[in-house]
Design a protein around this motif. Structure first.
Motif, PDB file in Angstrom:
ATOM      1  N   ARG A 194      14.954  -3.165   6.884  1.00 46.53           N
ATOM      2  CA  ARG A 194      15.478  -1.796   7.010  1.00 46.53           C
ATOM      3  C   ARG A 194      15.442  -1.025   5.697  1.00 46.53           C
ATOM      4  O   ARG A 194      15.238   0.175   5.671  1.00 46.53           O
ATOM      5  N   ASN A 195      15.684  -1.736   4.592  1.00 43.62           N
ATOM      6  CA  ASN A 195      15.766  -1.017   3.308  1.00 43.62           C
ATOM      7  C   ASN A 195      14.443  -1.003   2.561  1.00 43.62           C
ATOM      8  O   ASN A 195      14.406  -0.672   1.384  1.00 43.62           O
ATOM      9  N   LYS A 196      13.353  -1.355   3.218  1.00 34.84           N
ATOM     10  CA  LYS A 196      12.040  -1.351   2.557  1.00 34.84           C
ATOM     11  C   LYS A 196      11.670   0.080   2.165  1.00 34.84           C
ATOM     12  O   LYS A 196      11.811   1.009   2.963  1.00 34.84           O
ATOM     13  N   ALA A 197      11.203   0.231   0.922  1.00 34.17           N
ATOM     14  CA  ALA A 197      10.820   1.565   0.450  1.00 34.17           C
ATOM     15  C   ALA A 197       9.757   2.166   1.358  1.00 34.17           C
ATOM     16  O   ALA A 197       8.923   1.454   1.915  1.00 34.17           O
ATOM     17  N   ILE A 198       9.772   3.428   1.519  1.00 35.12           N
ATOM     18  CA  ILE A 198       8.818   4.267   2.274  1.00 35.12           C
ATOM     19  C   ILE A 198       8.861   4.060   3.789  1.00 35.12           C
ATOM     20  O   ILE A 198       9.000   5.017   4.531  1.00 35.12           O
ATOM     21  N   LEU A 234       0.840  -1.220   0.000  1.00 37.54           N
ATOM     22  CA  LEU A 234       0.000   0.000   0.000  1.00 37.54           C
ATOM     23  C   LEU A 234       0.866   1.257   0.000  1.00 37.54           C
ATOM     24  O   LEU A 234       0.684   2.161  -0.819  1.00 37.54           O
ATOM     25  N   GLU A 235       1.843   1.284   0.932  1.00 34.15           N
ATOM     26  CA  GLU A 235       2.619   2.516   1.076  1.00 34.15           C
ATOM     27  C   GLU A 235       3.411   2.839  -0.196  1.00 34.15           C
ATOM     28  O   GLU A 235       3.573   3.997  -0.568  1.00 34.15           O
ATOM     29  N   GLU A 236       3.881   1.779  -0.896  1.00 30.20           N
ATOM     30  CA  GLU A 236       4.684   2.032  -2.094  1.00 30.20           C
ATOM     31  C   GLU A 236       3.817   2.536  -3.240  1.00 30.20           C
ATOM     32  O   GLU A 236       4.151   3.505  -3.918  1.00 30.20           O
TER      33      GLU A 236
END
Ligand code: KIV
Ligand code: ZN
Length: 519
Positions: free
Chosen positions: A285-289, A243-245
């Motif tokens: 940690r590196n997940k977008a948004i 959703l956030e991406e």
């Protein structure tokens, strides 16, 4: 200039997201997530699959009764019993929707349903008609649409719209599609299906090839008006479109997509944290948004650029997704109002009773550590939300250990108000010793599949957050995963709490459920 199209956001964290192994939530937790999703501004909340189990039915019913501001949707296979059960759970919602689905691809028709094309169309039409007799808002999904012959897909979609479907959702059930293919499928439906304008076209993409967001955006470019997605990209196997991406892609590149959503983007990070903490599935940690590093600039050259002009390396502002730049907040002398304020800014709207408990725990923590950061407050709030019925609750531990020697562990827990203790002289180290002691004390034996420790904030006195994943085998020889989480400034205590939280889930007993995609 043409005004932007509004894309509906259909969140299925509570249904498809809950199909992630080990992500099952209890009623209180689902209610918490549903309220957070409504506050986030999602248009539709798929609250569950009511026929799956009495627990699923209850949660859809309670969410329907309590959550306002969004359409509440329940999933049903194309049969009388599923549809009636879904309606029974949904009927008190202010805006109810029944979502019926039936597989349409040749592989599913032949091997799963053993039905020919005519039979599939007849069943789909009958299901939609029955649902429409009960509810004015009906969505139909041809499962595995992305692998369905396009001529047959057009035929099914036309038939269900004639039968009264108000939304037609195109699932890429196995995450097989590519963006250009998804674009072509939606374009064909728009071009070839008579009456397509009477329904909203939706997409539901899985992430098996890491393309779920790209495929959803391609569908929007071809004219889709609804995206089905989950917080943190949770969902069956590799998960669903995140959703956030997808929301931030449309917002940040509105020059390209000319679309908008009703999502209050400043609530994305707080909502992501709520879902991560409740399900126990942490965000990389590196997940977008929403990942911790999503806005961290490490390289000197980037930092230099950022100081001169943020836009040199930043395409979104952290505050637009709810990441506060000021992190250091409270201390020992901070009052209740300041705490309530910070909690609210982090997305936790607490009742007076919860605020009182939070304040008491905050004071204890402030005695143990000088500076209380946002992460600490979020961790304290999450501890409150996870009010699982506790069969066992942690009291205290003592460990004597040294290199090369089995630890001597004494442990005390409360069971039904009565204190129990145990002593164990075994294990590879203090944590293993604590786990063995807890198994002995509770009588629950499990296999530990995952164990993670991370610091909630910075500093040597930071709280440790431990998550564990325990595996048990149920009566049908099926693997059951149970997650637990514990937070403390003492990492051994956090480990004991996490292990006990998972054991409490085991102790609730197996929760038999029907999987929606099983015939
Ligand atoms: O992936 C899928 O096909 C689904 C349907 C039930 C919509 O989740
Ligand atoms: Zn799905």
């Amino acid at each position: 200039m043409k005004s932007p199209r509004t894309i509906r956001i259909f969140d299925t964290t509570l249904r498809d997201g809950e199909q992630s192994p080990g992500a099952s939530m209890n009623l209180t937790e689902k209610m918490e997530v549903a309220q957070a999703l409504a506050a986030l501004g999602v248009d539709i909340i798929e609250a569950g699959f009511p026929i799956a189990s009495p627990g699923d039915f209850l949660s859809v019913r309670e969410i329907s009764n309590a959550v306002t501001g969004a359409i509440i949707c329940g999933l049903a296979r194309c049969n009388d019993a599923d549809i009636e059960r879904a309606w029974e759970a949904l009927k008190h919602a202010q805006q109810p929707r029944i979502h019926v689905f039936l597989a349409t691809s040749s592989i599913h028709r032949e091997f799963k349903l053993r039905m020919n094309q005519d039979e599939v169309v007849a069943r789909a039409v009958a299901g939609v008609r029955q649902a429409r007799n009960l509810c004015g808002d009906v969505e139909f999904s041809p499962e595995d649409a992305a692998r369905t012959e396009i001529d047959f897909l057009c035929r099914v979609v036309e038939a269900v719209i004639d039968a009264g479907a108000t939304t037609v959702n195109i699932p890429d059930t196995v995450g097989y599609a590519t963006p250009m293919q998804m674009h072509a499928v939606i374009a064909s439906l728009k071009e070839r299906v008579r009456g397509i304008d009477r329904a909203v076209i939706s997409v539901h993409c899985h992430d098996d090839l890491g393309l779920a967001v790209a495929n959803s955006l391609a569908a929007v470019e071809a004219g889709a008006g609804q995206i089905e997605c989950t917080m943190n990209g949770l969902g069956e196997r590799a998960g669903n479109c995140s959703l956030e991406e997808v929301v931030m892609a449309m917002r940040t590149r509105s020059d390209h997509y000319h679309c908008e959503t009703r999502i209050v983007t400043q609530k994305l990070v707080p909502t992501s944290r709520i879902v991560a903490n409740i399900t126990g599935i942490q965000v990389p940690r590196n997940k977008a948004i929403v990942g911790r590093n999503a806005f961290a600039h490490e390289a000197g050259i980037h930092q230099d650029g950022m100081l001169k002009e943020r836009r040199t390396y930043e395409i979104m502002r952290p505050e637009d997704v709810g990441l506060e730049r000021t992190d250091l907040v409270l201390g020992k002398h901070s009052g209740r109002a300041a705490l309530a304020d910070r909690a609210l800014a982090l997305g936790y709207n607490l009742t007076a009773e919860r605020l009182q408990t939070l304040f008491e725990r905050f004071k204890i923590l402030a005695d143990r550590k000088k500076e209380i950061y946002d992460g600490d407050i979020a961790a304290l709030c999450e501890d409150q939300f996870a009010d699982l019925p506790e069969r066992f609750s942690f009291v205290a531990y003592r460990v004597n250990c040294a290199s090369g020697q089995a630890p001597l562990v004494t442990l005390r827990v409360l069971q039904g108000g009565e204190e129990k203790s145990v002593e164990v002289n075994a294990g590879d180290g203090p944590i293993d010793g604590i786990f063995l002691a807890l198994e002995k004390l509770t009588g629950v034996t499990t296999v530990c599949r995952d164990f993670r420790v991370q610091a909630v904030t910075v500093g040597k006195d930071a709280q440790a957050e431990v998550t564990v994943e325990l595996e048990t085998i149920d009566g049908d020889q099926c693997r059951q995963i149970h997650r637990g989480r514990g937070v403390s400034t003492d990492s051994l205590e956090a480990s004991a709490k996490a292990f006990l939280a998972a054991i409490n889930r085991v102790a609730l007993g197996p929760q038999p459920r029907i999987h929606p995609q099983r015939v």
